[in-house]
Write an enzyme that holds these catalytic residues in place. Structure first.
Site, short mmCIF file in Angstrom:
data_model
loop_
_atom_site.label_atom_id
_atom_site.label_comp_id
_atom_site.label_asym_id
_atom_site.label_seq_id
_atom_site.Cartn_x
_atom_site.Cartn_y
_atom_site.Cartn_z
N HIS A 47 0.73 -1.26 0.10
CA HIS A 47 0.05 0.02 0.07
C HIS A 47 0.87 1.41 -0.20
O HIS A 47 0.22 2.37 -0.19
CB HIS A 47 -0.97 0.03 1.21
CG HIS A 47 -1.73 -1.14 1.14
ND1 HIS A 47 -3.17 -1.07 0.37
CD2 HIS A 47 -2.05 -2.11 1.67
CE1 HIS A 47 -3.85 -2.25 0.28
NE2 HIS A 47 -3.13 -2.76 1.40
N GLU A 151 -6.98 -13.36 3.41
CA GLU A 151 -7.56 -12.01 3.73
C GLU A 151 -9.03 -12.20 3.29
O GLU A 151 -9.69 -11.08 3.00
CB GLU A 151 -6.88 -10.90 3.02
CG GLU A 151 -5.57 -10.57 3.80
CD GLU A 151 -5.08 -9.58 3.01
OE1 GLU A 151 -5.16 -8.32 3.55
OE2 GLU A 151 -4.15 -9.62 2.23
#
Length: 259
Positions: A47, A151
């Protein structure tokens, strides 16, 4: 140069290891985390816009401050995994692993033969030849941690097969992304998310795969300790800094003498 993985050794010795996710991508922050006493730090390249040169300097800072540098790569990407490990990372964290085939692919990218097919190079990981190549290959396979992030619902459903892949060291749940996949976006405390994480942790029992807990409250930290977890990711430096800065300012505005 490759050295013993202190965090891996702590876990092997049955001792807890505490880490932080790094989202303030500067070497001084990594040094600060190390000198604060954390055992490992996850440098985020999924990210964060961290360039390869900066990443290498952050890894050097981790080495100077005796904190184990792990790198979260953007995905199952051979170039990203190779670059992180060749820069000196002592482990990789791979997001969104959904099945055993993907887990096996990661192992192949991150381990040298016979355990995998990672590309071979020299450079700083061998001390520019100070560590003989054959010895380096053996040590790298022994010291580098492979951490898979689960996830989404597919990863939870396929967890048993993922955990059976030889070479996987840790699994780390991604509660926020799990909440989205399970139909409760933005609610990582939802009961269905907690249940999925508990299932993942339970599946680690009896396997040589460490469950890395990500406690989001003091109560959860206590629960995971009692459960028997030894690896703990204690949040993110960016969030901790922001909370402290706000609290510090609020205190100073209301009680100037406490500054």
């Amino acid at each position: 140069m490759l050295t013993n993985n202190r965090t891996r050794q702590l876990i092997t010795d049955g001792l807890p290891a505490f880490g932080l996710l790094n989202a303030v991508p500067t070497p001084w922050m990594i040094e600060m985390i190390g000198h604060a006493g954390y055992d490992f730090v996850i440098l985020d390249t999924e990210h964060m816009s961290t360039n390869p040169e900066s990443l290498e300097h952050m890894i050097r800072a981790a080495e100077c401050a005796s904190v184990t540098p792990l790198v979260r790569v953007p995905g199952i990407d051979r170039a990203a995994i190779t670059r992180a490990l060749d820069s000196g990372a002592q482990g990789i964290v791979v997001p969104r692993v959904r099945n055993a085939a993907e887990a096996q692919e990661v192992v192949q990218m991150a381990r040298y033969a016979p355990a995998g097919q990672r590309g071979i190079t020299g450079g700083r990981t061998t001390g520019f030849g100070t560590l003989p190549l054959k010895e380096y290959l053996r040590q790298a396979n022994q010291e580098v941690l492979i951490v898979l992030m689960i996830e989404d619902q597919d990863g939870i459903e396929n967890r048993e097969a993922i955990l059976d892949v030889a070479g996987v060291d840790w699994v780390l749940p991604g509660a926020v992304d799990l909440s989205q996949s399970l139909g409760w976006p933005g609610d990582p405390f939802h009961s269905s998310v907690n249940h999925a994480i508990a299932e993942l942790a339970a599946s680690c029992r009896g396997r040589p795969v460490e469950f890395c807990a990500l406690p989001r409250s003091p109560g959860q930290l206590t629960e995971w300790r009692e459960w028997g977890a030894k690896a703990f990711l204690l949040g993110e430096d960016r969030s901790l800094l922001f909370k402290y800065l706000k609290s510090h300012l609020a205190t100073c505005r209301t009680e100037p003498s406490s500054y």
